[in-house]
Design a protein around this motif. Structure first.
Motif, PDB file in Angstrom:
ATOM      1  N   LYS A   1       8.527   9.468  -5.420  1.00  0.00           N
ATOM      2  CA  LYS A   1       7.932   9.429  -4.083  1.00  0.00           C
ATOM      3  C   LYS A   1       7.442   8.024  -3.710  1.00  0.00           C
ATOM      4  CE  LYS A   1       8.348  13.811  -3.002  1.00  0.00           C
ATOM      5  NZ  LYS A   1       7.372  14.786  -2.645  1.00  0.00           N
ATOM      6  N   ILE A   2       7.877   7.019  -4.489  1.00  0.00           N
ATOM      7  CA  ILE A   2       7.517   5.633  -4.191  1.00  0.00           C
ATOM      8  C   ILE A   2       8.731   4.923  -3.598  1.00  0.00           C
ATOM      9  CG2 ILE A   2       6.733   3.420  -5.133  1.00  0.00           C
ATOM     10  CD1 ILE A   2       4.568   5.460  -5.550  1.00  0.00           C
ATOM     11  N   ILE A   3       8.535   4.339  -2.415  1.00  0.00           N
ATOM     12  CA  ILE A   3       9.602   3.592  -1.736  1.00  0.00           C
ATOM     13  C   ILE A   3       9.122   2.156  -1.600  1.00  0.00           C
ATOM     14  CG2 ILE A   3      10.971   3.368   0.384  1.00  0.00           C
ATOM     15  CD1 ILE A   3      10.265   6.400   0.860  1.00  0.00           C
ATOM     16  N   THR A   4       9.938   1.211  -2.068  1.00  0.00           N
ATOM     17  CA  THR A   4       9.584  -0.200  -1.934  1.00  0.00           C
ATOM     18  C   THR A   4      10.701  -0.942  -1.220  1.00  0.00           C
ATOM     19  OG1 THR A   4      10.414  -0.622  -4.191  1.00  0.00           O
ATOM     20  CG2 THR A   4       8.021  -0.315  -3.932  1.00  0.00           C
ATOM     21  N   GLY A   5      10.301  -1.937  -0.431  1.00  0.00           N
ATOM     22  CA  GLY A   5      11.262  -2.751   0.309  1.00  0.00           C
ATOM     23  C   GLY A   5      11.046  -4.214  -0.009  1.00  0.00           C
ATOM     24  N   LYS A   6      12.109  -4.986   0.117  1.00  0.00           N
ATOM     25  CA  LYS A   6      12.104  -6.382  -0.296  1.00  0.00           C
ATOM     26  C   LYS A   6      11.389  -7.323   0.664  1.00  0.00           C
ATOM     27  CE  LYS A   6      15.202  -9.355  -2.811  1.00  0.00           C
ATOM     28  NZ  LYS A   6      14.622  -9.111  -4.121  1.00  0.00           N
ATOM     29  N   GLY A   7      11.580  -7.160   1.986  1.00  0.00           N
ATOM     30  CA  GLY A   7      10.930  -8.108   2.887  1.00  0.00           C
ATOM     31  C   GLY A   7      11.284  -7.909   4.346  1.00  0.00           C
ATOM     32  N   PRO A   8      10.791  -8.805   5.197  1.00  0.00           N
ATOM     33  CA  PRO A   8      10.862  -8.620   6.648  1.00  0.00           C
ATOM     34  C   PRO A   8      12.269  -8.464   7.213  1.00  0.00           C
ATOM     35  CG  PRO A   8      10.060 -10.831   6.114  1.00  0.00           C
ATOM     36  CD  PRO A   8      10.124 -10.056   4.846  1.00  0.00           C
ATOM     37  N   GLY A   9      13.238  -9.172   6.679  1.00  0.00           N
ATOM     38  CA  GLY A   9      14.602  -9.083   7.193  1.00  0.00           C
ATOM     39  C   GLY A   9      15.272  -7.754   6.880  1.00  0.00           C
ATOM     40  N   LEU A  10      14.624  -6.952   6.041  1.00  0.00           N
ATOM     41  CA  LEU A  10      15.193  -5.672   5.626  1.00  0.00           C
ATOM     42  C   LEU A  10      14.398  -4.492   6.159  1.00  0.00           C
ATOM     43  CD1 LEU A  10      15.880  -7.040   2.099  1.00  0.00           C
ATOM     44  CD2 LEU A  10      17.619  -6.447   3.792  1.00  0.00           C
TER      45      LEU A  10
ATOM     46  N   ASP B   1       1.637  13.738  -5.350  1.00  0.00           N
ATOM     47  CA  ASP B   1       3.085  13.562  -5.209  1.00  0.00           C
ATOM     48  C   ASP B   1       3.505  13.456  -3.743  1.00  0.00           C
ATOM     49  OD1 ASP B   1       5.502  13.102  -6.536  1.00  0.00           O
ATOM     50  OD2 ASP B   1       6.138  15.183  -6.275  1.00  0.00           O
ATOM     51  N   LYS B   2       2.734  12.678  -2.985  1.00  0.00           N
ATOM     52  CA  LYS B   2       3.065  12.385  -1.593  1.00  0.00           C
ATOM     53  C   LYS B   2       3.768  11.029  -1.540  1.00  0.00           C
ATOM     54  CE  LYS B   2      -0.792  14.739   0.736  1.00  0.00           C
ATOM     55  NZ  LYS B   2      -1.885  14.500   1.711  1.00  0.00           N
ATOM     56  N   TYR B   3       4.548  10.838  -0.482  1.00  0.00           N
ATOM     57  CA  TYR B   3       5.270   9.574  -0.333  1.00  0.00           C
ATOM     58  C   TYR B   3       4.330   8.397  -0.076  1.00  0.00           C
ATOM     59  CZ  TYR B   3      10.002  11.421  -0.294  1.00  0.00           C
ATOM     60  OH  TYR B   3      11.197  11.989  -0.656  1.00  0.00           O
ATOM     61  N   ILE B   4       4.634   7.288  -0.754  1.00  0.00           N
ATOM     62  CA  ILE B   4       3.965   6.006  -0.551  1.00  0.00           C
ATOM     63  C   ILE B   4       5.070   4.978  -0.382  1.00  0.00           C
ATOM     64  CG2 ILE B   4       2.512   4.211  -1.565  1.00  0.00           C
ATOM     65  CD1 ILE B   4       1.280   6.469  -3.344  1.00  0.00           C
ATOM     66  N   ALA B   5       5.002   4.204   0.700  1.00  0.00           N
ATOM     67  CA  ALA B   5       6.013   3.180   0.966  1.00  0.00           C
ATOM     68  C   ALA B   5       5.323   1.836   1.130  1.00  0.00           C
ATOM     69  CB  ALA B   5       6.802   3.535   2.223  1.00  0.00           C
ATOM     70  N   ALA B   6       5.869   0.815   0.460  1.00  0.00           N
ATOM     71  CA  ALA B   6       5.293  -0.527   0.531  1.00  0.00           C
ATOM     72  C   ALA B   6       6.433  -1.533   0.577  1.00  0.00           C
ATOM     73  CB  ALA B   6       4.402  -0.789  -0.680  1.00  0.00           C
ATOM     74  N   ILE B   7       6.273  -2.549   1.402  1.00  0.00           N
ATOM     75  CA  ILE B   7       7.334  -3.537   1.586  1.00  0.00           C
ATOM     76  C   ILE B   7       6.780  -4.950   1.394  1.00  0.00           C
ATOM     77  CG2 ILE B   7       6.984  -3.515   4.099  1.00  0.00           C
ATOM     78  CD1 ILE B   7      10.057  -4.005   4.404  1.00  0.00           C
ATOM     79  N   CYS B   8       7.671  -5.848   0.961  1.00  0.00           N
ATOM     80  CA  CYS B   8       7.378  -7.276   0.852  1.00  0.00           C
ATOM     81  C   CYS B   8       6.378  -7.547  -0.276  1.00  0.00           C
ATOM     82  CB  CYS B   8       6.907  -7.798   2.213  1.00  0.00           C
ATOM     83  SG  CYS B   8       6.846  -9.588   2.378  1.00  0.00           S
ATOM     84  N   ALA B   9       5.202  -8.050   0.049  1.00  0.00           N
ATOM     85  CA  ALA B   9       4.175  -8.318  -0.958  1.00  0.00           C
ATOM     86  C   ALA B   9       3.349  -7.079  -1.280  1.00  0.00           C
ATOM     87  CB  ALA B   9       3.254  -9.436  -0.483  1.00  0.00           C
TER      88      ALA B   9
END
Length: 181
Positions: A145-154, A96-104
Motif C-alpha cells: 500500500k506504499i506508492i513512491t514517485g521519482k520527481g516532478p516530471g513524473l 494497511d491504507k494507501y500512502i503515496a509520496a513523491i520526490c523527496a
C-alpha cells in the motif's frame, strides 16, 4: 467513495501537489488539501501560494483512505519534522491504507521504517533517506500500500497510478486519454 488527503507544508513542490490534486479530481476522486501548519495559506518551493481547504488539526484522518505527500524542499523536511504527520502515517501503515509520496517525501516514510524491505523510488540523492528500502530507478513504484514517485516530471505517472489504485484501470485510462497521454 475513497477520500484522499494531500498534505501541504511550506516549501512543497507545486507541480507534484497541484498536478496530483488535479488528476485525482479529474477522476472524480474526493480530495482535500491539508496544511500541516496552523494556517491554511501554504507557500510552495517556487513561491506559489495556495490556500488549503483544511488545517491538519481539523481533519479526522480515520475518515481518510489515502495520504499523499508531495516532495520539494524544504516541504519534505517540514513534513518529516511534524509529529502529527508521522503519527498519522504510522496509523495508516498499521491499518494497511494507501500512502503515496513523491520526490523527496519518501524520506519521511524511510525515517519511520515504513519502507523496510519494500521497493521504493525517490528524487536522486535522497536514496540514503529511504531506510530499509530496496531502491529502484523506476518512475513510480507500488509495493503493498506504499506508492513512491521519482520527481516532478513524473507527476502524471504518479497521479495516474494513484487513480488506478483508487478508482480502477478504466478510470485511469479515461483520465489519461482526456489528458492526451
Amino acid at each position: 467513495m475513497k477520500k484522499v488527503s494531500v498534505l501541504l507544508a511550506n516549501g512543497f513542490e507545486e507541480i507534484e501537489a497541484l498536478g496530483t490534486i488535479d488528476i485525482l479530481r479529474r477522476a472524480e476522486i474526493q480530495v482535500q488539501t491539508v496544511s500541516i501548519h496552523s494556517h491554511r495559506e501554504v507557500t510552495g518551493a517556487h513561491q506559489i501560494q495556495v490556500t488549503a481547504e483544511k488545517v491538519f488539526e481539523e481533519v479526522d484522518f480515520s475518515q481518510v483512505d489515502v495520504l499523499v505527500l508531495p516532495g520539494g524542499m524544504p516541504g519534505a523536511k517540514n513534513l518529516n519534522e511534524h509529529e502529527g504527520v508521522k503519527r498519522v502515517l504510522k496509523d495508516f501503515a498499521a491499518q494497511d491504507k494507501y500512502i503515496a509520496a513523491i520526490c523527496a517525501a519518501p524520506m519521511v516514510l524511510g525515517g519511520l521504517n515504513l519502507l523496510d524491505g519494500k521497493k521504493a523510488t525517490c528524487y536522486p540523492g535522497f536514496e540514503p533517506e529511504l531506510i530499509g528500502a530496496k531502491i529502484t530507478d523506476k518512475p513510480v513504484v507500488t509495493d503493498g500500500k506504499i506508492i513512491t514517485g521519482k520527481g516532478p516530471g513524473l507527476v502524471f505517472d504518479f497521479a495516474l497510478d494513484l487513480v488506478e489504485k483508487i478508482a480502477g484501470i478504466a478510470t485511469r485510462q479515461e483520465v489519461q486519454e482526456g489528458l492526451l497521454l
